[in-house]
Design a protein around this motif. Structure first.
Motif, short mmCIF file in Angstrom:
data_model
loop_
_atom_site.label_atom_id
_atom_site.label_comp_id
_atom_site.label_asym_id
_atom_site.label_seq_id
_atom_site.Cartn_x
_atom_site.Cartn_y
_atom_site.Cartn_z
N ALA A 16 44.28 -10.51 7.96
CA ALA A 16 43.29 -9.47 8.26
C ALA A 16 43.78 -8.09 7.81
CB ALA A 16 42.97 -9.45 9.75
N GLU A 17 45.07 -7.82 8.01
CA GLU A 17 45.63 -6.54 7.59
C GLU A 17 45.62 -6.42 6.06
OE1 GLU A 17 48.88 -5.22 10.92
OE2 GLU A 17 49.32 -7.02 9.76
N ARG A 18 45.93 -7.51 5.38
CA ARG A 18 45.89 -7.48 3.91
C ARG A 18 44.46 -7.24 3.41
NH1 ARG A 18 49.84 -11.65 4.25
NH2 ARG A 18 48.23 -13.26 4.16
N GLN A 19 43.51 -7.84 4.09
CA GLN A 19 42.11 -7.62 3.72
C GLN A 19 41.72 -6.16 3.90
OE1 GLN A 19 40.06 -10.43 6.18
NE2 GLN A 19 40.32 -12.14 4.74
N GLN A 20 42.11 -5.58 5.03
CA GLN A 20 41.77 -4.19 5.29
C GLN A 20 42.44 -3.25 4.30
OE1 GLN A 20 39.03 -5.04 7.11
NE2 GLN A 20 39.37 -2.92 7.71
N GLN A 21 43.68 -3.57 3.91
CA GLN A 21 44.36 -2.76 2.90
C GLN A 21 43.62 -2.81 1.57
OE1 GLN A 21 48.38 -4.23 2.75
NE2 GLN A 21 49.00 -3.21 4.64
N ALA A 53 34.03 -5.14 -0.81
CA ALA A 53 34.78 -4.23 0.05
C ALA A 53 33.88 -3.56 1.07
CB ALA A 53 35.49 -3.17 -0.80
N ASP A 54 32.73 -3.08 0.62
CA ASP A 54 31.80 -2.40 1.54
C ASP A 54 31.25 -3.35 2.59
OD1 ASP A 54 31.73 0.34 0.93
OD2 ASP A 54 30.54 -0.03 -0.85
N GLU A 55 30.89 -4.56 2.19
CA GLU A 55 30.33 -5.51 3.15
C GLU A 55 31.38 -5.95 4.16
OE1 GLU A 55 28.56 -8.61 0.88
OE2 GLU A 55 26.76 -7.45 0.43
N HIS A 56 32.61 -6.14 3.71
CA HIS A 56 33.66 -6.50 4.66
C HIS A 56 33.97 -5.33 5.59
CE1 HIS A 56 37.03 -8.82 6.19
NE2 HIS A 56 37.73 -7.70 6.16
N TYR A 59 31.31 -5.53 8.20
CA TYR A 59 31.54 -6.74 8.99
C TYR A 59 32.71 -6.56 9.95
CZ TYR A 59 33.89 -11.21 9.78
OH TYR A 59 34.57 -12.26 10.34
N HIS A 60 33.81 -6.01 9.43
CA HIS A 60 35.01 -5.84 10.25
C HIS A 60 34.76 -4.89 11.40
CE1 HIS A 60 39.27 -5.52 11.23
NE2 HIS A 60 39.11 -4.21 11.28
N MET A 61 34.05 -3.79 11.13
CA MET A 61 33.78 -2.83 12.19
C MET A 61 32.97 -3.48 13.32
SD MET A 61 35.35 -0.15 11.36
CE MET A 61 36.50 -1.00 10.29
N ALA A 62 31.98 -4.29 12.95
CA ALA A 62 31.11 -4.91 13.95
C ALA A 62 31.86 -5.97 14.75
CB ALA A 62 29.90 -5.53 13.28
N MET A 63 32.55 -6.87 14.06
CA MET A 63 33.18 -7.99 14.73
C MET A 63 34.41 -7.56 15.53
SD MET A 63 31.06 -10.29 14.01
CE MET A 63 31.90 -11.71 14.73
N PHE A 64 35.18 -6.61 14.97
CA PHE A 64 36.40 -6.18 15.65
C PHE A 64 36.08 -5.48 16.96
CE2 PHE A 64 39.80 -3.14 16.54
CZ PHE A 64 40.92 -3.95 16.44
N ASN A 65 34.99 -4.71 16.98
CA ASN A 65 34.66 -3.93 18.17
C ASN A 65 33.72 -4.67 19.14
OD1 ASN A 65 35.71 -0.93 17.91
ND2 ASN A 65 35.21 -1.66 15.87
N GLN A 66 33.22 -5.82 18.73
CA GLN A 66 32.45 -6.67 19.63
C GLN A 66 31.35 -5.90 20.38
OE1 GLN A 66 32.71 -10.14 20.01
NE2 GLN A 66 33.91 -9.88 18.13
N GLY A 67 30.56 -5.17 19.64
CA GLY A 67 29.42 -4.49 20.25
C GLY A 67 29.69 -3.07 20.70
N ASN A 68 30.96 -2.63 20.66
CA ASN A 68 31.28 -1.24 21.00
C ASN A 68 31.01 -0.38 19.77
OD1 ASN A 68 32.31 1.22 21.76
ND2 ASN A 68 34.42 0.52 21.94
N LEU A 76 37.36 -12.17 -0.54
CA LEU A 76 36.32 -11.67 0.37
C LEU A 76 34.94 -11.97 -0.18
CD1 LEU A 76 37.73 -8.17 1.43
CD2 LEU A 76 37.85 -10.31 2.68
N LYS A 77 34.79 -11.85 -1.50
CA LYS A 77 33.50 -12.12 -2.13
C LYS A 77 33.09 -13.58 -1.92
CE LYS A 77 33.28 -12.31 -6.61
NZ LYS A 77 33.24 -11.93 -8.05
N SER A 78 34.05 -14.48 -1.99
CA SER A 78 33.73 -15.90 -1.82
C SER A 78 33.35 -16.22 -0.39
CB SER A 78 34.92 -16.76 -2.25
OG SER A 78 36.03 -16.54 -1.40
#
Length: 239
Positions: A26-31, A79-82, A85-94, A160-162
């Protein structure tokens, strides 16, 4: 002297034996995501700066941006879609937390891009036109393509694209769970920076259209409402 050599050698061995931080997937993806956003914003900043010099450079900037995106657009989209996605899933509705975190990431990307573009273009004014021409031509010809400048990061974005369809399904589920989710845009930091120059509070800016690369914001200050349009991170007030 011999004791000093032994001490230095012992310190070196201890440093080698120290456990190295393991970076998660996950950290590599965010980088990779933040790197891609930085590279795209850097291109936009260089193009916008050079385009101000004359009509020939304005055309060269437009062609460079167009051709770069034709080759790199799918990776930037991933990159933009992830990012979303990451913001939504990581914060679980916050969503307040998600917005704050997303803007921190964009802030860092924009700051890095500004530093890098300034390093390219802060030259003697007599040389700037030539520097712009050569830099824009390198962008146009593929010298600054993501896969060229960092193959490892580009491969991460390809992964990520796949996985995009799976992420889209999860996003739909998340949106179904969380009602009335506020929308944000990648350019919000830039708009709030522009708004601050008018000595208006940051919280008075809201998103009207968030469809990267086209975004529209509305700001309210001193009983005045202003619409700010952004395209690829270049923002201006609509008169």
């Amino acid at each position: 002297m011999r004791q000093l050599v032994i001490l230095v050698a012992a310190m070196f061995l201890a440093a080698c034996a120290a456990p190295q931080k393991v970076i998660s997937e996950a950290e590599r993806q965010q980088q990779a995501v933040q790197w891609a956003i930085t590279e795209e914003v850097k291109l936009r900043l260089v193009a916008a700066d050079c385009a101000q010099l004359d009509g020939i450079l304005e055309a060269a900037a437009n062609y460079a941006v167009r051709d770069w995106h034709l080759r790199n657009g799918e990776l930037i989209k991933s990159a933009d879609e992830h990012f979303t996605y990451h913001m939504a899933m990581f914060n679980q509705g916050n969503w307040d937390g998600a917005t704050a975190m997303s803007q921190q990431m964009v802030y860092a990307a924009v700051q890095n891009a500004e530093q890098q573009s300034n390093a390219i273009l802060q030259v003697d004014p007599k040389e700037k036109r030539n520097v712009c021409l050569s830099t824009l031509d390198r962008y146009k010809q593929g010298g600054f393509d993501l896969v060229q400048i960092n193959p490892q990061m580009a491969a991460q974005l390809n992964d990520l694209k796949s996985n995009r369809s799976l992420q889209e399904q999860k996003m739909q589920l998340q949106r179904a769970v969380v009602k009335d989710t506020p929308r944000t845009g990648r350019s919000l930091y830039l708009v709030e920076k522009l708004w601050a120059e008018k000595e208006c509070p940051r919280g008075a800016v809201k998103v009207l259209v968030s469809n990267w690369p086209d975004e529209v914001y509305q700001g309210s200050c001193n009983n005045e409402s202003v619409v700010i349009a952004c395209k690829w991170g270049n923002c201006r007030e609509m008169k």
